[in-house]
Design a protein around this motif. Structure first.
Motif, mmCIF file in Angstrom:
data_model
loop_
_atom_site.group_PDB
_atom_site.id
_atom_site.type_symbol
_atom_site.label_atom_id
_atom_site.label_comp_id
_atom_site.label_asym_id
_atom_site.label_seq_id
_atom_site.Cartn_x
_atom_site.Cartn_y
_atom_site.Cartn_z
ATOM 1 N N ASP A 101 0.850 -1.184 0.000
ATOM 2 C CA ASP A 101 0.000 0.000 0.000
ATOM 3 C C ASP A 101 0.889 1.238 0.000
ATOM 4 O O ASP A 101 1.750 1.385 0.847
ATOM 5 C CB ASP A 101 -0.882 -0.018 1.249
ATOM 6 N N ALA A 102 0.706 2.122 -0.983
ATOM 7 C CA ALA A 102 1.528 3.329 -1.093
ATOM 8 C C ALA A 102 0.882 4.520 -0.399
ATOM 9 O O ALA A 102 1.296 5.637 -0.599
ATOM 10 C CB ALA A 102 1.772 3.659 -2.560
ATOM 11 N N THR A 103 -0.114 4.285 0.404
ATOM 12 C CA THR A 103 -0.808 5.377 1.058
ATOM 13 C C THR A 103 0.083 6.031 2.111
ATOM 14 O O THR A 103 0.735 5.355 2.896
ATOM 15 C CB THR A 103 -2.089 4.879 1.744
ATOM 16 N N PHE A 104 0.093 7.341 2.089
ATOM 17 C CA PHE A 104 0.865 8.109 3.060
ATOM 18 C C PHE A 104 -0.102 8.884 3.936
ATOM 19 O O PHE A 104 -1.193 9.249 3.501
ATOM 20 C CB PHE A 104 1.812 9.081 2.348
ATOM 21 N N SER A 105 0.333 9.160 5.139
ATOM 22 C CA SER A 105 -0.479 9.983 6.027
ATOM 23 C C SER A 105 -0.553 11.392 5.436
ATOM 24 O O SER A 105 0.294 11.772 4.621
ATOM 25 C CB SER A 105 0.151 10.031 7.421
ATOM 26 N N PRO A 106 -1.550 12.163 5.845
ATOM 27 C CA PRO A 106 -1.637 13.549 5.348
ATOM 28 C C PRO A 106 -0.361 14.355 5.614
ATOM 29 O O PRO A 106 0.069 15.125 4.756
ATOM 30 C CB PRO A 106 -2.833 14.128 6.095
ATOM 31 N N SER A 107 0.263 14.153 6.762
ATOM 32 C CA SER A 107 1.493 14.904 7.050
ATOM 33 C C SER A 107 2.641 14.442 6.161
ATOM 34 O O SER A 107 3.455 15.255 5.714
ATOM 35 C CB SER A 107 1.871 14.799 8.531
ATOM 36 N N GLU A 108 2.711 13.121 5.878
ATOM 37 C CA GLU A 108 3.752 12.625 4.960
ATOM 38 C C GLU A 108 3.522 13.150 3.550
ATOM 39 O O GLU A 108 4.464 13.565 2.876
ATOM 40 C CB GLU A 108 3.762 11.094 4.950
ATOM 41 N N GLN A 109 2.265 13.159 3.108
ATOM 42 C CA GLN A 109 1.943 13.691 1.775
ATOM 43 C C GLN A 109 2.324 15.161 1.672
ATOM 44 O O GLN A 109 2.893 15.585 0.665
ATOM 45 C CB GLN A 109 0.466 13.511 1.454
ATOM 46 N N ALA A 110 2.025 15.919 2.701
ATOM 47 C CA ALA A 110 2.361 17.347 2.693
ATOM 48 C C ALA A 110 3.874 17.539 2.651
ATOM 49 O O ALA A 110 4.379 18.390 1.908
ATOM 50 C CB ALA A 110 1.770 18.043 3.908
ATOM 51 N N ALA A 111 4.601 16.756 3.425
ATOM 52 C CA ALA A 111 6.058 16.863 3.441
ATOM 53 C C ALA A 111 6.652 16.476 2.091
ATOM 54 O O ALA A 111 7.563 17.136 1.589
ATOM 55 C CB ALA A 111 6.641 15.980 4.547
#
Length: 128
Positions: free
Chosen positions: A7-17
């Protein structure tokens, strides 16, 4: 290539970073492209004003070598910009962070160091 099972899903904070890193890298790369383009243009312009015998440049390097070197750096920067564009697309379509060779998740630490990475360390090193 193995089945894509991570799963390549990132947390919202990881996506923002990641988005911030990609944006910063894109800005720096665009600035580098502009600078290298100006350098190349200056070399071409200055060589037009001098004798065509650049093999005997008093500074020890040939104008042709300098022009080729700058063009190579420019080509690398343009390729990196294209890689960043692909990374943005992958972030939007949910495939960012998945190794293009083996299908495993690329560790977030690698992506933070190399935001445009398309492969995991193992695949990048040729060990797989």
């Amino acid at each position: 290539m193995t089945e894509r099972n991570q799963d390549a899903t990132f947390s919202p904070s990881e996506q923002a970073a990641i988005r911030e890193l990609l944006d910063a890298d894109r800005r720096m790369t665009a600035a580098r492209i502009a600078m290298l383009g100006r350098d190349r243009d200056e070399i071409v312009e200055s060589s037009a004003l001098t004798a065509p015998d650049d093999e005997h440049d008093p500074e020890g390097t040939s104008t042709a070598f300098e022009r080729a070197h700058v063009q190579s750096l420019l080509d690398q920067a343009l390729a990196h910009l294209a890689d960043l564009d692909v990374a943005f697309e992958r972030l939007c379509d949910g495939t960012y962070g998945i190794c293009e060779r083996c299908g495993q998740r690329i560790p977030v630490e690698r992506l933070m160091a190399l935001p445009a990475a398309r492969t995991c360390v193992t695949c990048a090193s040729g060990r797989r």
